[in-house]
Each structure stands twice: as structure tokens, then as C-alpha cells.
Design a protein around this motif. Sequence first.
Motif, PDB file in Angstrom:
ATOM      1  N   GLY A  42     -15.845  60.075  38.538  1.00 23.98           N
ATOM      2  CA  GLY A  42     -16.555  58.852  38.204  1.00 23.98           C
ATOM      3  C   GLY A  42     -17.244  58.943  36.852  1.00 23.98           C
ATOM      4  N   LEU A  43     -18.221  58.092  36.660  1.00 24.55           N
ATOM      5  CA  LEU A  43     -18.952  58.049  35.401  1.00 24.55           C
ATOM      6  C   LEU A  43     -20.315  58.712  35.571  1.00 24.55           C
ATOM      7  N   ILE A  44     -20.744  59.383  34.536  1.00 20.81           N
ATOM      8  CA  ILE A  44     -22.060  60.013  34.520  1.00 20.81           C
ATOM      9  C   ILE A  44     -22.823  59.385  33.366  1.00 20.81           C
ATOM     10  N   SER A  45     -23.852  58.616  33.682  1.00 21.90           N
ATOM     11  CA  SER A  45     -24.633  57.889  32.671  1.00 21.90           C
ATOM     12  C   SER A  45     -23.752  56.972  31.829  1.00 21.90           C
ATOM     13  N   GLY A  46     -22.719  56.418  32.425  1.00 22.65           N
ATOM     14  CA  GLY A  46     -21.834  55.500  31.722  1.00 22.65           C
ATOM     15  C   GLY A  46     -20.760  56.172  30.892  1.00 22.65           C
ATOM     16  N   LEU A  47     -20.698  57.495  30.918  1.00 21.83           N
ATOM     17  CA  LEU A  47     -19.695  58.240  30.158  1.00 21.83           C
ATOM     18  C   LEU A  47     -18.803  59.022  31.108  1.00 21.83           C
ATOM     19  N   THR A  48     -17.552  59.204  30.702  1.00 17.79           N
ATOM     20  CA  THR A  48     -16.653  60.030  31.498  1.00 17.79           C
ATOM     21  C   THR A  48     -16.977  61.500  31.250  1.00 17.79           C
ATOM     22  N   LEU A  49     -16.441  62.348  32.098  1.00 17.59           N
ATOM     23  CA  LEU A  49     -16.670  63.780  31.943  1.00 17.59           C
ATOM     24  C   LEU A  49     -16.082  64.280  30.621  1.00 17.59           C
ATOM     25  N   GLY A  50     -14.928  63.734  30.228  1.00 18.09           N
ATOM     26  CA  GLY A  50     -14.325  64.099  28.947  1.00 18.09           C
ATOM     27  C   GLY A  50     -15.210  63.731  27.772  1.00 18.09           C
ATOM     28  N   GLN A  51     -15.880  62.588  27.845  1.00 14.61           N
ATOM     29  CA  GLN A  51     -16.785  62.186  26.772  1.00 14.61           C
ATOM     30  C   GLN A  51     -18.008  63.092  26.720  1.00 14.61           C
ATOM     31  N   LEU A  52     -18.503  63.491  27.880  1.00 17.85           N
ATOM     32  CA  LEU A  52     -19.642  64.411  27.894  1.00 17.85           C
ATOM     33  C   LEU A  52     -19.271  65.759  27.283  1.00 17.85           C
ATOM     34  N   PHE A  53     -18.090  66.269  27.632  1.00 20.10           N
ATOM     35  CA  PHE A  53     -17.636  67.525  27.034  1.00 20.10           C
ATOM     36  C   PHE A  53     -17.447  67.375  25.528  1.00 20.10           C
ATOM     37  N   SER A  54     -16.958  66.223  25.109  1.00 18.35           N
ATOM     38  CA  SER A  54     -16.772  65.980  23.678  1.00 18.35           C
ATOM     39  C   SER A  54     -18.104  65.954  22.945  1.00 18.35           C
ATOM     40  N   LEU A  55     -19.107  65.350  23.549  1.00 18.23           N
ATOM     41  CA  LEU A  55     -20.434  65.347  22.928  1.00 18.23           C
ATOM     42  C   LEU A  55     -21.005  66.756  22.829  1.00 18.23           C
ATOM     43  N   ILE A  56     -20.753  67.568  23.843  1.00 16.06           N
ATOM     44  CA  ILE A  56     -21.201  68.961  23.793  1.00 16.06           C
ATOM     45  C   ILE A  56     -20.530  69.687  22.633  1.00 16.06           C
ATOM     46  N   LEU A  57     -19.231  69.441  22.432  1.00 18.80           N
ATOM     47  CA  LEU A  57     -18.522  70.062  21.307  1.00 18.80           C
ATOM     48  C   LEU A  57     -19.112  69.627  19.969  1.00 18.80           C
ATOM     49  N   VAL A  58     -19.434  68.348  19.843  1.00 17.44           N
ATOM     50  CA  VAL A  58     -20.013  67.851  18.593  1.00 17.44           C
ATOM     51  C   VAL A  58     -21.378  68.487  18.355  1.00 17.44           C
ATOM     52  N   PHE A  59     -22.200  68.593  19.391  1.00 18.77           N
ATOM     53  CA  PHE A  59     -23.510  69.225  19.237  1.00 18.77           C
ATOM     54  C   PHE A  59     -23.376  70.709  18.894  1.00 18.77           C
ATOM     55  N   MET A  60     -22.393  71.374  19.494  1.00 21.23           N
ATOM     56  CA  MET A  60     -22.155  72.778  19.153  1.00 21.23           C
ATOM     57  C   MET A  60     -21.729  72.914  17.695  1.00 21.23           C
ATOM     58  N   ALA A  61     -20.891  72.003  17.231  1.00 18.82           N
ATOM     59  CA  ALA A  61     -20.430  72.044  15.846  1.00 18.82           C
ATOM     60  C   ALA A  61     -21.592  71.849  14.878  1.00 18.82           C
ATOM     61  N   VAL A  62     -22.474  70.928  15.187  1.00 14.64           N
ATOM     62  CA  VAL A  62     -23.639  70.695  14.329  1.00 14.64           C
ATOM     63  C   VAL A  62     -24.543  71.928  14.333  1.00 14.64           C
ATOM     64  N   ALA A  63     -24.714  72.545  15.495  1.00 11.67           N
ATOM     65  CA  ALA A  63     -25.539  73.751  15.582  1.00 11.67           C
ATOM     66  C   ALA A  63     -24.930  74.890  14.769  1.00 11.67           C
ATOM     67  N   ILE A  64     -23.619  75.068  14.860  1.00 11.70           N
ATOM     68  CA  ILE A  64     -22.947  76.111  14.079  1.00 11.70           C
ATOM     69  C   ILE A  64     -23.129  75.849  12.594  1.00 11.70           C
ATOM     70  N   TYR A  65     -22.955  74.610  12.190  1.00 18.16           N
ATOM     71  CA  TYR A  65     -23.114  74.276  10.777  1.00 18.16           C
ATOM     72  C   TYR A  65     -24.537  74.554  10.300  1.00 18.16           C
ATOM     73  N   LEU A  66     -25.523  74.131  11.080  1.00 17.67           N
ATOM     74  CA  LEU A  66     -26.912  74.333  10.666  1.00 17.67           C
ATOM     75  C   LEU A  66     -27.281  75.810  10.604  1.00 17.67           C
ATOM     76  N   LEU A  67     -26.730  76.608  11.498  1.00 13.32           N
ATOM     77  CA  LEU A  67     -27.024  78.037  11.492  1.00 13.32           C
ATOM     78  C   LEU A  67     -26.301  78.779  10.369  1.00 13.32           C
ATOM     79  N   GLN A  68     -25.130  78.299   9.982  1.00 12.74           N
ATOM     80  CA  GLN A  68     -24.303  79.018   9.018  1.00 12.74           C
ATOM     81  C   GLN A  68     -24.329  78.445   7.607  1.00 12.74           C
ATOM     82  N   ARG A  69     -24.965  77.328   7.390  1.00  8.90           N
ATOM     83  CA  ARG A  69     -24.849  76.658   6.087  1.00  8.90           C
ATOM     84  C   ARG A  69     -25.447  77.449   4.938  1.00  8.90           C
TER      85      ARG A  69
END
Length: 74
Positions: A42-69
Motif C-alpha cells: 500500500g501507500l505510506i504517507s501517500g508515497l509508495t515503498l519505491g518512492q520512499l527508498f528513492s528518497l533515502i537514496l537521494v538523502f544518502m547522495a546529498v550526505a555523501i556529497y556534503l561529507l566529501q566535497r
Amino acid sequence: VLWLLRNKLRNRPGILSGLYLFGYGFFRFFIEFFRQPDHQIGLISGLTLGQLFSLILVFMAVAIYLLQRDKKVI
């Protein structure tokens, strides 16, 4: 695109991986709007599980960039 940037970012470890995670997560998030959600999950907070995982990937990418820049390899 990442293949073209590999030589330019050779002295900046983690940036290329962060770009990959960001791009994959970003495009996957929008592709999930066109897919049918899994009925057993089903939906979690209006988002699918795939969208939630995708948001986690985007947040991880931003964290990696901020730590390594500012780090540079000698």
C-alpha cells in the motif's frame, strides 16, 4: 554522463558515487508515479515503498556529497 566525469573527479573520492545515487534516486522517484503500487504494501504517507527508498537514496547522495566535497586526495 558519469563516465565523462570520472577523470575530472578522480581526486574527489565519493563524489561520483554520490552523483550516481542522486541520479538513480531522482529518476526512480518520478518513475514510481507511473507504476502500480504493491497492493500488499500500500501507500505510506501517500508515497509508495519505491518512492520512499528513492528518497533515502537521494538523502544518502546529498550526505555523501556534503561529507566529501572539501576532501581532496594528495
